[in-house]
Scaffold this motif. Structure first.
Motif, PDB file in Angstrom:
ATOM      1  N   LEU A 198      32.607  11.882 -85.092  1.00 13.13           N
ATOM      2  CA  LEU A 198      31.732  11.033 -85.882  1.00 13.13           C
ATOM      3  C   LEU A 198      32.166   9.593 -85.698  1.00 13.13           C
ATOM      4  CD1 LEU A 198      31.477  13.031 -89.237  1.00 13.13           C
ATOM      5  CD2 LEU A 198      29.952  13.123 -87.267  1.00 13.13           C
ATOM      6  N   ALA A 199      31.242   8.751 -85.282  1.00 11.80           N
ATOM      7  CA  ALA A 199      31.472   7.308 -85.247  1.00 11.80           C
ATOM      8  C   ALA A 199      30.950   6.765 -86.570  1.00 11.80           C
ATOM      9  CB  ALA A 199      30.737   6.676 -84.069  1.00 11.80           C
ATOM     10  N   VAL A 200      31.855   6.213 -87.367  1.00  9.66           N
ATOM     11  CA  VAL A 200      31.515   5.817 -88.737  1.00  9.66           C
ATOM     12  C   VAL A 200      31.600   4.293 -88.855  1.00  9.66           C
ATOM     13  CG1 VAL A 200      32.035   6.169 -91.176  1.00  9.66           C
ATOM     14  CG2 VAL A 200      32.549   7.984 -89.532  1.00  9.66           C
ATOM     15  N   LEU A 201      30.546   3.698 -89.365  1.00  6.90           N
ATOM     16  CA  LEU A 201      30.531   2.269 -89.632  1.00  6.90           C
ATOM     17  C   LEU A 201      30.651   2.077 -91.144  1.00  6.90           C
ATOM     18  CD1 LEU A 201      30.299  -0.235 -87.835  1.00  6.90           C
ATOM     19  CD2 LEU A 201      27.854  -0.331 -88.424  1.00  6.90           C
ATOM     20  N   ILE A 202      31.732   1.418 -91.575  1.00  8.39           N
ATOM     21  CA  ILE A 202      31.986   1.225 -93.005  1.00  8.39           C
ATOM     22  C   ILE A 202      32.083  -0.263 -93.314  1.00  8.39           C
ATOM     23  CG2 ILE A 202      33.136   3.455 -93.345  1.00  8.39           C
ATOM     24  CD1 ILE A 202      35.793   2.079 -93.018  1.00  8.39           C
ATOM     25  N   ARG A 203      31.921  -0.600 -94.606  1.00  4.38           N
ATOM     26  CA  ARG A 203      31.986  -2.005 -95.015  1.00  4.38           C
ATOM     27  C   ARG A 203      32.840  -2.138 -96.258  1.00  4.38           C
ATOM     28  NH1 ARG A 203      26.386  -4.529 -95.398  1.00  4.38           N
ATOM     29  NH2 ARG A 203      26.170  -3.158 -97.215  1.00  4.38           N
ATOM     30  N   ASN A 204      33.666  -3.154 -96.259  1.00  3.91           N
ATOM     31  CA  ASN A 204      34.462  -3.476 -97.441  1.00  3.91           C
ATOM     32  C   ASN A 204      33.575  -4.256 -98.404  1.00  3.91           C
ATOM     33  OD1 ASN A 204      36.209  -4.695 -99.340  1.00  3.91           O
ATOM     34  ND2 ASN A 204      37.908  -4.645 -97.879  1.00  3.91           N
ATOM     35  N   PRO A 205      33.273  -3.709 -99.587  1.00  4.95           N
ATOM     36  CA  PRO A 205      32.343  -4.394-100.494  1.00  4.95           C
ATOM     37  C   PRO A 205      32.880  -5.719-101.022  1.00  4.95           C
ATOM     38  CG  PRO A 205      33.339  -2.497-101.566  1.00  4.95           C
ATOM     39  CD  PRO A 205      33.743  -2.433-100.127  1.00  4.95           C
ATOM     40  N   LYS A 206      34.183  -5.883-100.996  1.00  6.20           N
ATOM     41  CA  LYS A 206      34.760  -7.136-101.503  1.00  6.20           C
ATOM     42  C   LYS A 206      34.650  -8.259-100.483  1.00  6.20           C
ATOM     43  CE  LYS A 206      38.056  -4.972-104.686  1.00  6.20           C
ATOM     44  NZ  LYS A 206      39.497  -4.825-105.065  1.00  6.20           N
ATOM     45  N   THR A 207      34.940  -7.942 -99.223  1.00  2.00           N
ATOM     46  CA  THR A 207      34.922  -8.988 -98.186  1.00  2.00           C
ATOM     47  C   THR A 207      33.622  -9.004 -97.397  1.00  2.00           C
ATOM     48  OG1 THR A 207      35.873  -7.536 -96.499  1.00  2.00           O
ATOM     49  CG2 THR A 207      37.417  -8.720 -97.936  1.00  2.00           C
ATOM     50  N   GLY A 208      32.877  -7.908 -97.483  1.00  2.00           N
ATOM     51  CA  GLY A 208      31.653  -7.792 -96.690  1.00  2.00           C
ATOM     52  C   GLY A 208      31.898  -7.524 -95.219  1.00  2.00           C
ATOM     53  N   LYS A 209      33.155  -7.324 -94.850  1.00  2.00           N
ATOM     54  CA  LYS A 209      33.490  -7.105 -93.437  1.00  2.00           C
ATOM     55  C   LYS A 209      33.243  -5.654 -93.043  1.00  2.00           C
ATOM     56  CE  LYS A 209      37.027  -8.262 -90.048  1.00  2.00           C
ATOM     57  NZ  LYS A 209      38.366  -8.851 -89.820  1.00  2.00           N
ATOM     58  N   GLU A 210      32.681  -5.469 -91.864  1.00  2.00           N
ATOM     59  CA  GLU A 210      32.393  -4.118 -91.363  1.00  2.00           C
ATOM     60  C   GLU A 210      33.515  -3.643 -90.449  1.00  2.00           C
ATOM     61  OE1 GLU A 210      28.577  -4.070 -89.521  1.00  2.00           O
ATOM     62  OE2 GLU A 210      27.493  -4.496 -91.408  1.00  2.00           O
ATOM     63  N   HIS A 211      33.744  -2.343 -90.488  1.00  2.00           N
ATOM     64  CA  HIS A 211      34.801  -1.735 -89.677  1.00  2.00           C
ATOM     65  C   HIS A 211      34.260  -0.470 -89.018  1.00  2.00           C
ATOM     66  CE1 HIS A 211      37.894  -4.287 -91.579  1.00  2.00           C
ATOM     67  NE2 HIS A 211      37.202  -4.078 -92.695  1.00  2.00           N
ATOM     68  N   MET A 250      35.114   2.142 -99.991  1.00  2.14           N
ATOM     69  CA  MET A 250      34.357   1.521 -98.907  1.00  2.14           C
ATOM     70  C   MET A 250      32.914   2.033 -98.927  1.00  2.14           C
ATOM     71  SD  MET A 250      36.719  -0.351 -97.446  1.00  2.14           S
ATOM     72  CE  MET A 250      36.294  -0.722 -95.745  1.00  2.14           C
ATOM     73  N   GLU A 251      32.016   1.242 -98.374  1.00  4.04           N
ATOM     74  CA  GLU A 251      30.630   1.662 -98.226  1.00  4.04           C
ATOM     75  C   GLU A 251      30.432   2.269 -96.837  1.00  4.04           C
ATOM     76  OE1 GLU A 251      28.278  -1.779 -98.778  1.00  4.04           O
ATOM     77  OE2 GLU A 251      28.834  -2.044-100.898  1.00  4.04           O
ATOM     78  N   VAL A 252      29.894   3.468 -96.790  1.00  4.16           N
ATOM     79  CA  VAL A 252      29.588   4.107 -95.507  1.00  4.16           C
ATOM     80  C   VAL A 252      28.181   3.700 -95.097  1.00  4.16           C
ATOM     81  CG1 VAL A 252      29.319   6.283 -94.276  1.00  4.16           C
ATOM     82  CG2 VAL A 252      31.112   6.055 -96.006  1.00  4.16           C
ATOM     83  N   LEU A 253      28.093   2.897 -94.052  1.00  8.67           N
ATOM     84  CA  LEU A 253      26.808   2.358 -93.619  1.00  8.67           C
ATOM     85  C   LEU A 253      26.081   3.275 -92.641  1.00  8.67           C
ATOM     86  CD1 LEU A 253      27.853  -1.364 -92.981  1.00  8.67           C
ATOM     87  CD2 LEU A 253      26.910  -0.353 -95.071  1.00  8.67           C
ATOM     88  N   GLU A 254      26.781   3.769 -91.643  1.00  2.14           N
ATOM     89  CA  GLU A 254      26.147   4.587 -90.612  1.00  2.14           C
ATOM     90  C   GLU A 254      27.118   5.644 -90.120  1.00  2.14           C
ATOM     91  OE1 GLU A 254      24.326   2.481 -87.427  1.00  2.14           O
ATOM     92  OE2 GLU A 254      23.688   0.800 -88.685  1.00  2.14           O
ATOM     93  N   VAL A 255      26.548   6.789 -89.723  1.00  6.55           N
ATOM     94  CA  VAL A 255      27.342   7.886 -89.156  1.00  6.55           C
ATOM     95  C   VAL A 255      26.599   8.408 -87.929  1.00  6.55           C
ATOM     96  CG1 VAL A 255      28.433  10.112 -89.567  1.00  6.55           C
ATOM     97  CG2 VAL A 255      28.128   8.515 -91.470  1.00  6.55           C
ATOM     98  N   HIS A 256      27.288   8.490 -86.814  1.00  2.32           N
ATOM     99  CA  HIS A 256      26.671   8.960 -85.573  1.00  2.32           C
ATOM    100  C   HIS A 256      27.632   9.912 -84.869  1.00  2.32           C
ATOM    101  CE1 HIS A 256      23.782   5.684 -86.083  1.00  2.32           C
ATOM    102  NE2 HIS A 256      24.806   4.875 -86.261  1.00  2.32           N
TER     103      HIS A 256
END
Length: 717
Positions: A198-211, A250-256
């Motif tokens: 799984l390729a997971v795109l997550i975001r830190n809600p405090k900084t708004g930075k995606e990982h 963390m916010e899970v934005l996308e999963v592929h």
């Protein structure tokens, strides 16, 4: 010894003495320069072997597409198609890329450069993979649903099913998962070959930075998770729905989902290795880190995620396969194994060969007594492996009159009774020699375990000849009998594997023929010692004599045809690629000799080319069992000569392996093979036919070859 130098009292194929005048024939036809030139002027006479293999896997896919086959068998063929393609990329495509990278841009026999072949492979594979994905989603899944077997996605589950999956995730899956983040402190993780991820795109809600993070789908769990009532959901859906537990806060934005195929072919420099076992173990560790050769992703993947994967993995755009999910359909084997007999081939139980079951008795037939009376030509899986080859070795291990057992092992099963019998024999004080081929591709680790287990039991274990794989299938039992020492020999076309013997079509000969026994004894001495005797009476042995021996037989058929005597050539093999053998068959066709080929997989020969191969026909049979036997039939002026054995017509088999073909010594065995070939080539039998352009077309024959053999009168008796 060549055919020309046989003594006058040699045995004919009927087991009778051949009168001296039989040998007063003209010498075998040897092509002159003009004859060879007549073949070689056809510069495009060879089909490309890699593309031919893809056409073979296309035929497997066509079985999955066939609505006349039972539904779960179609499902299994989808899984087989995936497994086949995986190995093709791991070995063949990886080898092509390695040659291109090394600058070894040598044209293939087909006339194509490696880069051209690779481009065609990727284009053809993409079409076939997309065709497989459409078939799965548009036909197989709805058909399974109609049969009350449902493959669903997460959103299709009801509330109770989702709760059950949540409990499964919490109790069993979650403890196993290891999320791997990618940032300056965490480099891009290693992605193991054929793993589902799984390729997971997550975001830190405090900084708004995606990982970016990668989560591997654990292969220790079922690929399709049962949720009750024969409903299944992909494991990656279950994991993807609960990723917040892996990334709390963390916010899970996308999963592929994605999947990588790597170069997993082994390269062991045997000449430089003091201990081949240790060298191979070291190479096995390196296998996991081979360079990527393919990236599969779901078609919905986000562009930025795909760009990251392509960049980090170092694959080209052409090596990216965007497919409808779910990826990796090997897991469909579990669905095909469901206990739904009405959706499968009718139950089939192999029978004991008539010569090993002549007397109704509760005790097993004495295989040695039966073999002394007559040769036993076995045809698996129709003839039981357990009551023939396995019983032969088990009785040898228990028989106090048996002095020695010698055996080759290329692949065997995990709980092999063959291994157990050899260990029992060694512990009983018998001399046991086992030649274990530890370089058998993708079985290396298992064979290393077997080798060590056999050594610990007191067996003499050897690994064959440096630079050659030992692929022949031989077993010899030396027995002390009232009239002296007697050798019992088994020579087969398939592995000593009780499990695959129920799925692979193979032949085997159990015989007490003295010449064959003498030949096999010499060969075992060659393999275990320093002897290099390459002369055999009843065997053709690669790399010394299989190619030359078969080509000589072809030339003899040409000579017979020129002299007005009966001439015909019939071959059955997994693959026909070797240029020297193909050119010999072309020569035979130009002379008018009928040539029939039954080829399961690769065929580089072009049939039906005017002036070159007009008398050659090629067909392929695929079905319930994997056609695996190799047969070489020569009409021989009305006294047919038949060879069976382990060798395909490929460079690796003829030049880089120890292979054995045995000449069948009895008229009854030759008759059985003749009847088998008559049926296989009959126009009413369902098969694929090859045309001169390399395309296969399925005929609409009314008879299924394998079902006909299951139902044959001899089997019923």
């Amino acid at each position: 010894m060549t055919l020309d130098s046989l003594p006058p009292d040699a045995l004919s194929s009927h087991g009778e003495a051949i009168p001296e005048e039989t040998f007063e024939v003209e010498p075998p036809y040897l092509p002159d320069h003009d004859a060879l030139a007549a073949v070689e002027k056809y510069e495009d006479r060879f089909l490309d072997r890699e593309l031919s293999w893809l056409r073979f896997n296309q035929r497997v896919l066509e079985l999955a597409e066939n609505p006349d086959l039972p539904l779960l068998e179609r499902t299994r063929f989808l899984a087989i198609f995936t497994s086949n393609l995986d190995e093709f990329f791991m070995v063949r495509v990886a080898g092509l890329k390695r040659r291109i990278a090394a600058g070894l841009a040598v044209r293939a026999a087909s006339g194509l450069m490696p880069s051209e072949v690779l481009d065609l492979i990727l284009r053809t594979t993409r079409e076939l993979s997309e065709r497989q994905a459409r078939l799965f989603r548009d036909e197989i899944v709805p058909a399974l649903r109609d049969a009350n077997i449902e493959l669903v996605r997460w959103d299709d589950l009801d509330r109770d099913e989702q709760r059950a999956c949540k409990r499964l995730f919490k109790e069993r899956v979650f403890p196993v998962l290891t999320p791997l983040a990618v940032d300056p402190a965490h480099p891009f993780p290693y992605i193991s070959g054929l793993s589902l991820n799984l390729a997971v795109l997550i975001r830190n809600p405090k900084t708004g930075k995606e990982h970016f993070a990668r989560v591997k789908v654990p292969p220790i769990f079922s690929r399709f998770v049962p949720v009750g009532n024969q409903r299944f959901v992909p494991l990656e859906d279950v994991i993807g729905e609960h990723l917040k537990r892996l990334f709390p806060g963390m916010e899970v934005l996308e999963v592929h989902t994605f999947r990588v195929t790597r170069n997993e072919d082994l390269e062991v420099e045997e000449d430089d290795a003091e201990n081949i076992l240790a060298a191979l173990e070291k190479e096995l560790l390196r296998r996991r880190f081979g360079p990527p050769v393919r990236l599969e992703v779901e078609e919905s993947i986000a562009p930025q995620v795909l760009q990251l994967l392509v960049s980090e993995l170092g694959v080209s755009e052409a090596e990216v396969f965007r497919l409808r999910g779910p990826l990796d359909l090997r897991g469909l084997h579990d669905i095909a194994d469901l206990p739904r007999a009405e959706l499968k081939y009718p139950a089939f139980v192999p029978v004991t060969h008539p010569r090993l079951a002549e007397v109704e008795s509760s005790a097993p037939v004495d295989v040695f007594k039966a073999a002394r009376r007559n040769d036993v030509l076995l045809h698996h899986p129709y003839d039981s492996f357990a009551t023939s080859v396995q019983r032969f070795l088990e009785q040898a291990a228990a028989d106090p009159h048996v002095l020695a057992i010698k055996q080759t092992l290329y692949r065997t099963s995990g709980d092999s009774p063959i291994i157990d019998a050899l260990i029992d024999a060694a512990e009983a004080g018998k001399q046991v020699l086992v030649l274990v081929e530890i370089k058998a591709r993708f079985d290396e680790e298992a064979n290393i375990r077997w080798a060590r287990k056999l050594e610990q039991a007191g067996c003499h274990v050897v690994y064959g000849l440096v630079g050659l794989k030992t692929h022949c299938k031989l077993a010899m039992v030396v027995r002390d009998e009232p009239d002296g020492i007697r050798r019992y020999t088994h020579i087969g076309t398939g592995n000593y594997n009780p499990k695959t013997s129920r799925m692979y079509e193979d032949l085997g000969l159990i015989t007490t023929n003295e010449q064959i026994g003498e030949d096999v004894a010499h060969l075992f001495n060659n393999l275990s010692g320093w002897s290099r005797n390459a002369s055999y009476e009843q065997l053709l042995v690669a790399p010394d004599s299989v190619r030359s021996g078969l080509v000589e037989q072809v030339h003899r058929e040409i000579a017979n045809h020129r002299a007005g005597r009966p001439a015909r050539i019939r071959l059955k093999a997994n693959s026909v690629v070797d240029e020297a053998v193909i050119d010999a068959l072309y020569l035979a066709s130009q002379e008018g000799v009928p040539v029939e080929l039954l080829v399961r997989g690769i065929c580089a020969l072009r049939p039906g080319v005017p002036g070159l191969s007009e008398t050659i026909t090629v067909r392929s049979v695929l079905g319930r069992f994997l056609e695996h036997s190799r047969i070489f039939w020569f009409e021989n002026a009305g006294d047919p000569t038949v060879w069976i054995g382990s060798a395909d017509m490929m460079h690796r088999n003829l030049d880089r392996r120890v292979e054995v073909l045995v000449r069948l010594p009895g008229a009854d065995s030759i008759q059985v093979i003749g009847e088998l070939l008559d049926l296989a080539f009959a126009p009413h039998v369902t098969a694929w036919e090859l045309d001169s352009e390399g395309c296969w077309a399925r005929n609409e024959g009314a008879t299924d070859l394998q079902q006909a053999l299951i139902e044959s009168p001899r089997r019923r008796r």
